[in-house]
Design an enzyme around this catalytic site. Sequence first.
Site, PDB file in Angstrom:
ATOM      1  N   HIS A 187     -76.160 -23.867   0.243  1.00 32.44           N
ATOM      2  CA  HIS A 187     -76.499 -23.607  -1.153  1.00 32.44           C
ATOM      3  C   HIS A 187     -75.712 -24.453  -2.131  1.00 32.44           C
ATOM      4  CE1 HIS A 187     -78.654 -20.119   0.529  1.00 32.44           C
ATOM      5  NE2 HIS A 187     -79.535 -20.640  -0.290  1.00 32.44           N
TER       6      HIS A 187
ATOM      7  N   CYS B 193     -91.399 -25.064  -0.502  1.00 32.38           N
ATOM      8  CA  CYS B 193     -90.377 -25.277  -1.527  1.00 32.38           C
ATOM      9  C   CYS B 193     -88.989 -25.548  -0.953  1.00 32.38           C
ATOM     10  CB  CYS B 193     -90.331 -24.090  -2.491  1.00 32.38           C
ATOM     11  SG  CYS B 193     -89.902 -22.548  -1.688  1.00 32.38           S
TER      12      CYS B 193
HETATM   13  C1  PEP Z   1     -85.590 -22.005   1.756  1.00 33.93           C
HETATM   14  O1  PEP Z   1     -85.026 -21.217   2.498  1.00 33.93           O
HETATM   15  O2  PEP Z   1     -86.201 -23.012   2.151  1.00 33.93           O
HETATM   16  C2  PEP Z   1     -85.548 -21.799   0.296  1.00 33.93           C
HETATM   17  C3  PEP Z   1     -86.289 -22.545  -0.510  1.00 33.93           C
HETATM   18  O3  PEP Z   1     -84.713 -20.857  -0.189  1.00 33.93           O
HETATM   19  P1  PEP Z   1     -83.127 -21.018  -0.297  1.00 33.93           P
HETATM   20  O4  PEP Z   1     -82.815 -22.452   0.020  1.00 33.93           O
HETATM   21  O5  PEP Z   1     -82.742 -20.629  -1.662  1.00 33.93           O
HETATM   22  O6  PEP Z   1     -82.623 -20.090   0.759  1.00 33.93           O
END
Ligand code: PEP
Length: 755
Positions: free
Chosen positions: A367, A680
Amino acid sequence: MRGALGGPRVLLRRLREVMAEPVSAQDRLDKVVVLIAANMVAEVCSVYVLRVDGTLELYATEGLNREAVHSTVMEADEGLVGLVASEATKINLSDAQNHPAYSFRPETGEEIYHSFLGVPILRAGNTLGVLVVQNRARRNYVEEEEEALQTTAMVLAEMIASGELSSIAKPGAEPAARHAIHIEGVSLSDGIALGHVVLHEPRVVITNVIADDVPKELKRLEAAIAALRADLDRLVEHRDVVDGGEHRDVLEAYRMFSYDQGWAHRIREAVTTGLTAEAGVERVQSDTRAKMLRASDPYLRDRLHDLDDLANRLMRVLMGQDHAPRKDQLPDNSIVVARSMGPAALLDYDRKKLRGLVLEEGGMTSHVSIVARALGIPTVGDIANATGLVEQGDAIIVDGSTGHVHMRPPQDIEAAFGERVKLRARRQAQYRAARDKPCITKDGNTIALMMNAGLTIDLPHVAETGASGIGLFRTELQFMVAPTLPRTGEQMQLYRTVLDAAGKKPVTFRTLDIGGDKVLPYLRNFEEENPALGWRAIRLGLDRPGLLRSQVRALLRAGGGREIRVMFPMIATVEEFDQAKALVEVELTHLRRHGHSLPERVHIGTMLEVPSLLFQLDELLERVDFLSVGSNDLMQFLYAADRGNTRVSQRFDPLSAPVLRALKEIADKAAKHGKPVALCGELASQPLGALALAIIGYRSMSLSPSSVGPVKAMLLQLDCQKGADALLPALAQPVGSVSIRQTLEDFATAEGLPL
Ligand code: PEP
Ligand code: MG
């Protein structure tokens, strides 16, 4: 100390005098070796310095042939001296010639010496050189002598690190310390930044190595250790307190080590030889770091990391102040260098001053990388010992486009990067020029390129990039930057601002995805063995619905009079989706009853990031208004490889048959049910990933803002049908090599697609 003239403290006092004398670097070194030899009753004392080319050069000697100085140069793994350097450990032998690594250089005349004591000259765990004493007699150097020599090596480390020796070095063969270093890591966020190092957890720079009054230094040390322990006791007992993002189990480990008699004893011993309390801590810390860099066992390395942190804490207690720079008072053009960092810590830095980020750890989909990309901060990860290789304020270049880091770059490199920055700016201008052009492939497929966002700072990017909307709004970021839990009204305000900024373009809000590495400092943290698989995201939302309901209410009210799109993270079963959807309906009824203006339409969808949904696709697609694939989590769960752990996060390629088959299955099923599907995760932000997605049928993707331009440039040149002819047979084949990357690259080259 046996046989020594005056012992180590006298030696250190004399060394201090020599360090202060206004003499040349060579004279100073020559005096130092004479002093050490006399003090330790050794016939030989020599200093070898590690050079930029990785070899060791004899810089000064008392006892060996003087002509050998600056002409004897050894490979870094040659002989006993090489062994001391490469292992960063002392070697103490009464009969050196019988050691398997023994070798000698005839020009030095050292073959007549039998006993050998060599210690590494270390700074922040890095070897800068080797200090050796030798005797003719087969003599056993006692522990106190080893200690004394290591302490003396610290003084030499300061001298080498100061750069003083550069004046007597041959061009191209300067001491490795403080010299330019170029390392390749992993690119985590695109862009190039030139600036100066700001250490996220700064090492304390000690200016006074040699003690005036040893008993006084020992007293200071004892007081600091007691204060450190009391501090840790207090923190551990305060269950809910999170100190600078550290969890309780880490604090527990610190506390345990702080009571470890061995650790305290080693520091005490170092101080007893004549160092200041700070220098004693640094010496033991440097040994720990050297071991850490060589430890291959991850558990051991983590424990050594803990010890390193503990030494930092002790150092801060000793210096009587917190040395962390105020994050809101960053110097201009700061490049933050950290071992690891949570996303909230990154958001704390002043965005206007922060130019780049270098991490020792951190995977592409961790993250902190996502936040770095959202903020457009060039970031490189997986740079081993980055924090030990630089000093506060060093010049540094971060190349997030290729994953390279240049520490203390030479002028020509700096100039070349200056040029690249200008070139990139020109390319960005081209992307901007194409931003209003619709994204239609050569064979006529329209692809919606949306943008990922999470903070108001992201909003101008919608217009700047020409994105078709916000495909993923990570609502948790607002919660992570806030000092306390944002109230419903504050949430509503943000969501309104987002909708207003997007205008007619759609925004998909994802409900809170906290847990895992997304920690809220003001919420009680539960310790979990496997947080990524733990009580996070929708699981938390359904079990403690208060938080989720207030968020849904904020979203629905913000969307009054317009269309709104809500999606849930980490849904694993259709029942979970039903429950979450029901919760939205309850809130809608509630708002209707209270006469609030309602959204014109509420689209309710889910992230697909837990593999169990792959086997409930038909049932799920009947229920949802849309699907959005979270490839970051889906990838980590499909391959069982932690996305934030660089030891495994690069191990498997998302552009591989298992992942692309799963993604194609999702796109095919969604088309069959007539439901829109987007992706995404970070996969879509790389042109090659977006290429694969377009070919297997994705017509909507949500990317980091900086990727919209390059991905669009590629898609405008793409013929999806031709791509399918090249890729689908490879995907359908029995899996020999699972990677499909090469097939895609070959296709892109043949078609002249800009990647
Ligand atoms: C994912 O897991 O691909 C996503 C878009 O969510 P995050 O990266 O915030 O976990
Ligand atoms: Mg996710």
